[in-house]
Design a protein around this motif. Structure first.
Motif, PDB file in Angstrom:
ATOM      1  N   GLY A 130      71.067  19.633  14.771  1.00 20.55           N
ATOM      2  CA  GLY A 130      71.787  20.894  14.815  1.00 20.55           C
ATOM      3  C   GLY A 130      71.279  21.864  15.863  1.00 20.55           C
ATOM      4  N   VAL A 131      70.340  21.441  16.725  1.00 19.14           N
ATOM      5  CA  VAL A 131      69.787  22.314  17.756  1.00 19.14           C
ATOM      6  C   VAL A 131      70.185  21.763  19.119  1.00 19.14           C
ATOM      7  CG1 VAL A 131      67.682  23.265  18.774  1.00 19.14           C
ATOM      8  CG2 VAL A 131      67.837  22.988  16.295  1.00 19.14           C
ATOM      9  N   LEU A 132      70.938  22.544  19.876  1.00 15.59           N
ATOM     10  CA  LEU A 132      71.465  22.089  21.160  1.00 15.59           C
ATOM     11  C   LEU A 132      70.744  22.775  22.313  1.00 15.59           C
ATOM     12  CD1 LEU A 132      75.319  22.212  20.465  1.00 15.59           C
ATOM     13  CD2 LEU A 132      73.683  20.399  19.901  1.00 15.59           C
ATOM     14  N   GLU A 133      70.253  21.971  23.251  1.00 12.10           N
ATOM     15  CA  GLU A 133      69.719  22.509  24.495  1.00 12.10           C
ATOM     16  C   GLU A 133      70.859  23.056  25.350  1.00 12.10           C
ATOM     17  OE1 GLU A 133      67.847  19.336  26.549  1.00 12.10           O
ATOM     18  OE2 GLU A 133      66.256  19.033  25.070  1.00 12.10           O
ATOM     19  N   SER A 134      70.493  23.870  26.331  1.00  7.68           N
ATOM     20  CA  SER A 134      71.502  24.382  27.263  1.00  7.68           C
ATOM     21  C   SER A 134      72.154  23.241  28.030  1.00  7.68           C
ATOM     22  CB  SER A 134      70.872  25.389  28.229  1.00  7.68           C
ATOM     23  OG  SER A 134      69.777  24.809  28.926  1.00  7.68           O
ATOM     24  N   VAL A 135      71.408  22.167  28.296  1.00  3.51           N
ATOM     25  CA  VAL A 135      71.972  21.009  28.988  1.00  3.51           C
ATOM     26  C   VAL A 135      73.101  20.393  28.171  1.00  3.51           C
ATOM     27  CG1 VAL A 135      71.486  18.619  29.691  1.00  3.51           C
ATOM     28  CG2 VAL A 135      69.913  20.457  30.333  1.00  3.51           C
ATOM     29  N   THR A 136      72.906  20.298  26.858  1.00  2.00           N
ATOM     30  CA  THR A 136      73.941  19.741  25.984  1.00  2.00           C
ATOM     31  C   THR A 136      75.156  20.650  25.939  1.00  2.00           C
ATOM     32  OG1 THR A 136      72.221  18.667  24.666  1.00  2.00           O
ATOM     33  CG2 THR A 136      74.400  18.879  23.664  1.00  2.00           C
ATOM     34  N   VAL A 137      74.916  21.947  25.859  1.00  3.17           N
ATOM     35  CA  VAL A 137      76.031  22.897  25.895  1.00  3.17           C
ATOM     36  C   VAL A 137      76.799  22.763  27.203  1.00  3.17           C
ATOM     37  CG1 VAL A 137      76.643  25.347  25.885  1.00  3.17           C
ATOM     38  CG2 VAL A 137      74.895  24.500  24.320  1.00  3.17           C
ATOM     39  N   ASP A 138      76.076  22.569  28.320  1.00  3.59           N
ATOM     40  CA  ASP A 138      76.737  22.357  29.610  1.00  3.59           C
ATOM     41  C   ASP A 138      77.621  21.113  29.573  1.00  3.59           C
ATOM     42  OD1 ASP A 138      75.527  24.605  30.655  1.00  3.59           O
ATOM     43  OD2 ASP A 138      73.927  23.495  31.675  1.00  3.59           O
ATOM     44  N   GLY A 139      77.134  20.062  28.905  1.00  6.81           N
ATOM     45  CA  GLY A 139      77.924  18.838  28.797  1.00  6.81           C
ATOM     46  C   GLY A 139      79.189  19.056  27.991  1.00  6.81           C
ATOM     47  N   LEU A 140      79.088  19.847  26.922  1.00  7.17           N
ATOM     48  CA  LEU A 140      80.268  20.149  26.118  1.00  7.17           C
ATOM     49  C   LEU A 140      81.250  21.036  26.886  1.00  7.17           C
ATOM     50  CD1 LEU A 140      78.443  20.717  22.715  1.00  7.17           C
ATOM     51  CD2 LEU A 140      79.891  18.771  23.322  1.00  7.17           C
ATOM     52  N   LYS A 141      80.732  21.920  27.726  1.00  9.05           N
ATOM     53  CA  LYS A 141      81.612  22.704  28.595  1.00  9.05           C
ATOM     54  C   LYS A 141      82.336  21.783  29.576  1.00  9.05           C
ATOM     55  CE  LYS A 141      78.959  27.027  28.460  1.00  9.05           C
ATOM     56  NZ  LYS A 141      78.085  27.956  29.238  1.00  9.05           N
ATOM     57  N   ARG A 142      81.598  20.847  30.116  1.00  4.82           N
ATOM     58  CA  ARG A 142      82.190  19.873  31.051  1.00  4.82           C
ATOM     59  C   ARG A 142      83.300  19.086  30.379  1.00  4.82           C
ATOM     60  NH1 ARG A 142      78.330  15.537  34.236  1.00  4.82           N
ATOM     61  NH2 ARG A 142      79.970  14.238  35.204  1.00  4.82           N
ATOM     62  N   ALA A 143      83.137  18.841  29.085  1.00  5.33           N
ATOM     63  CA  ALA A 143      84.150  18.106  28.321  1.00  5.33           C
ATOM     64  C   ALA A 143      85.273  19.016  27.836  1.00  5.33           C
ATOM     65  CB  ALA A 143      83.494  17.409  27.124  1.00  5.33           C
ATOM     66  N   GLY A 144      85.104  20.336  27.991  1.00  5.62           N
ATOM     67  CA  GLY A 144      86.129  21.274  27.581  1.00  5.62           C
ATOM     68  C   GLY A 144      86.222  21.486  26.083  1.00  5.62           C
ATOM     69  N   VAL A 145      85.093  21.419  25.383  1.00  3.26           N
ATOM     70  CA  VAL A 145      85.128  21.512  23.912  1.00  3.26           C
ATOM     71  C   VAL A 145      84.125  22.542  23.383  1.00  3.26           C
ATOM     72  CG1 VAL A 145      86.023  19.201  23.485  1.00  3.26           C
ATOM     73  CG2 VAL A 145      83.566  19.517  23.780  1.00  3.26           C
ATOM     74  N   THR A 146      84.142  23.735  23.942  1.00  3.75           N
ATOM     75  CA  THR A 146      83.171  24.744  23.500  1.00  3.75           C
ATOM     76  C   THR A 146      83.810  25.925  22.782  1.00  3.75           C
ATOM     77  OG1 THR A 146      83.271  25.774  25.692  1.00  3.75           O
ATOM     78  CG2 THR A 146      81.483  24.186  25.279  1.00  3.75           C
ATOM     79  N   LYS A 147      85.109  25.880  22.496  1.00  4.95           N
ATOM     80  CA  LYS A 147      85.763  27.009  21.847  1.00  4.95           C
ATOM     81  C   LYS A 147      85.103  27.335  20.508  1.00  4.95           C
ATOM     82  CE  LYS A 147      90.237  28.606  20.074  1.00  4.95           C
ATOM     83  NZ  LYS A 147      91.670  28.265  19.878  1.00  4.95           N
ATOM     84  N   ASN A 148      84.947  26.339  19.645  1.00  3.15           N
ATOM     85  CA  ASN A 148      84.324  26.573  18.341  1.00  3.15           C
ATOM     86  C   ASN A 148      82.831  26.858  18.477  1.00  3.15           C
ATOM     87  OD1 ASN A 148      86.766  26.166  17.014  1.00  3.15           O
ATOM     88  ND2 ASN A 148      86.409  23.968  16.776  1.00  3.15           N
ATOM     89  N   LEU A 149      82.184  26.169  19.406  1.00  2.00           N
ATOM     90  CA  LEU A 149      80.753  26.389  19.649  1.00  2.00           C
ATOM     91  C   LEU A 149      80.488  27.839  20.031  1.00  2.00           C
ATOM     92  CD1 LEU A 149      77.819  25.466  20.237  1.00  2.00           C
ATOM     93  CD2 LEU A 149      78.602  24.765  22.496  1.00  2.00           C
ATOM     94  N   GLU A 150      81.306  28.375  20.909  1.00  4.18           N
ATOM     95  CA  GLU A 150      81.110  29.753  21.351  1.00  4.18           C
ATOM     96  C   GLU A 150      81.383  30.739  20.219  1.00  4.18           C
ATOM     97  OE1 GLU A 150      83.709  29.906  24.675  1.00  4.18           O
ATOM     98  OE2 GLU A 150      82.341  28.815  26.002  1.00  4.18           O
ATOM     99  N   ALA A 151      82.293  30.378  19.307  1.00  4.50           N
ATOM    100  CA  ALA A 151      82.625  31.274  18.202  1.00  4.50           C
ATOM    101  C   ALA A 151      81.619  31.185  17.054  1.00  4.50           C
ATOM    102  CB  ALA A 151      84.025  30.949  17.692  1.00  4.50           C
ATOM    103  N   GLU A 152      81.083  29.980  16.809  1.00  4.34           N
ATOM    104  CA  GLU A 152      80.284  29.760  15.610  1.00  4.34           C
ATOM    105  C   GLU A 152      78.821  29.411  15.882  1.00  4.34           C
ATOM    106  OE1 GLU A 152      82.299  26.763  13.353  1.00  4.34           O
ATOM    107  OE2 GLU A 152      84.265  27.693  13.657  1.00  4.34           O
TER     108      GLU A 152
END
Length: 390
Positions: A46-68
């Protein structure tokens, strides 16, 4: 059926790779031996590095991540009654984000469904063929029928027990492993966290971790012998033991409640080299496992996936260049071994080992004193925890 990249495994690494490739115009099919509900039911990181968040941004799936998602600028260490907060933002200018693997997986599943990409669940008896030839393919059974999937490359994202690594000839691989003589008893409960950040603790009874998945859901862990059985741990016994290991001022903030899930996970370090064999590429737990102490498992898988996506994009968009493909294993392993070192360091310092003697106790205390007394020591931990360079 034919595709460019066959991906084995629909966990977060396989789904992330598939989504990045699809957005890049590279056709892919994912095969998963379980159903979607089973995949979502696995309670993990349940702990995401900034690198992982960057990967999810690259995949276009950060809407819920950014909200929650919950940014954490630091974490608290407790060592035999002493405490110290490692301030990530102050020390290295970065943070981690608390967002559960289940949520990451669900977001990727929904994104894949939206674009109509193919994921085949309940694919049994998956077998990889001719991975060392010019035309690899995968066979599997579904609804009583045998199917064949032809492809250019195969990405093995199917975990430690998957078929991908087992397909590689044994004399090709070199394996490194360290098995630890204890496990983590984990409990998930719908109760608010006892602290705004994670608490890593070492007490006379052993290690404990106070973690969280959201502002209303907590995840707690206790170091236990491998001989322990989950059924012997009632909720009441777990809460009592947890609070007995904590500082009194932290224990009083623990809100108890019924468990949603309890399990015991053994700890191990594992790396296999290389991570590529001809047309087959390993990613995530198929190639390496780290103790959860450093929160690196999902994050390492995500960086593998981004390296692999880079390699495939280079191949398909740059006149079949093999530079990225040829460099994939070495690029991954450099980061893998850095994370293995950090996870080993955290595990060794914060846990009680059955063969610890007076020397070991002094060494563990000296390691903790480095956090207390050296900004450089604390900075090194913060840099590793928030993520080594990608």
């Amino acid at each position: 059926m034919k595709t460019q990249v066959a991906i084995i495994g629909a966990g977060p690494s396989g789904l992330l790779l598939g989504q990045i490739l699809s957005k890049s115009g590279i056709d892919n099919v994912i095969l998963e031996r379980k159903d979607g509900d089973y995949v979502l039911g696995r309670i993990r990181a349940g702990v995401l590095e900034s690198v992982t968040v960057d990967g999810l941004k690259r995949a276009g799936v950060t809407k819920n991540l950014e909200a929650e998602g919950i940014p954490h600028d630091g974490c608290k260490f407790v060592f035999n009654g002493q405490e110290y907060r490692v301030d990530f933002e102050k020390l290295v200018g970065r943070h981690v984000t608390v967002y559960g693997q289940t949520e990451v997986t669900r977001d990727l599943m929904e994104a894949r469904a939206e674009i109509g990409a193919t994921t085949i669940y309940d694919a049994s008896n998956v077998a990889l063929h001719d991975v060392d030839g010019a035309a690899p393919y995968v066979t599997y059974e579904k609804d009583g029928q045998t199917h064949r999937l032809d492809c250019d490359f195969i990405a093995g994202c199917d975990g430690f027990h998957g078929v991908s690594r087992q397909t590689i000839p044994a004399d090709v691989l070199t394996t490194y492993e360290r098995v630890y003589p204890f496990g983590w008893l984990g409990m998930l409960a719908d109760v608010p966290p006892c602290h705004e950040e994670l608490i890593y603790g070492k007490s006379e009874q052993g290690f404990y971790l106070c973690s969280q998945r959201s502002k209303t859901r907590s995840r707690y862990y206790l170091q236990v012998p491998l001989t322990e059985k989950v059924e012997d741990w009632s909720d009441e016994r777990f809460w009592d033991e947890l609070k007995s290991r904590m500082l009194p001022e932290d224990a009083k903030n623990v809100v108890t409640g019924p468990s949603l899930e309890k399990s015991i996970a053994p700890l191990r370090s594992f790396v296999t080299e290389p991570m590529r064999y001809k047309k087959l590429f390993l990613a995530g737990d198929a190639a390496h496992i780290v103790p959860p102490t450093g929160a690196k498992g999902l994050n390492l898988a995500a960086s593998d996936v981004m390296y692999l996506a880079d390699a495939f994009e280079d191949y398909y968009h740059n006149d079949h260049s093999e530079a990225g493909i040829d460099g994939y294993s070495a690029r991954c392993l450099k980061r893998v071994w850095g994370a293995e070192r950090f996870s080993w360091y955290m595990t060794k310092m914060m846990h009680s080992f059955t063969d610890d003697d007076a020397w070991d106790a002094k060494m563990k205390q000296a390691e903790f004193n480095q956090l207390l007394n050296s900004e450089y020591g604390a900075k090194l931990l913060a840099e590793n925890y928030t993520g080594l360079p990608y």
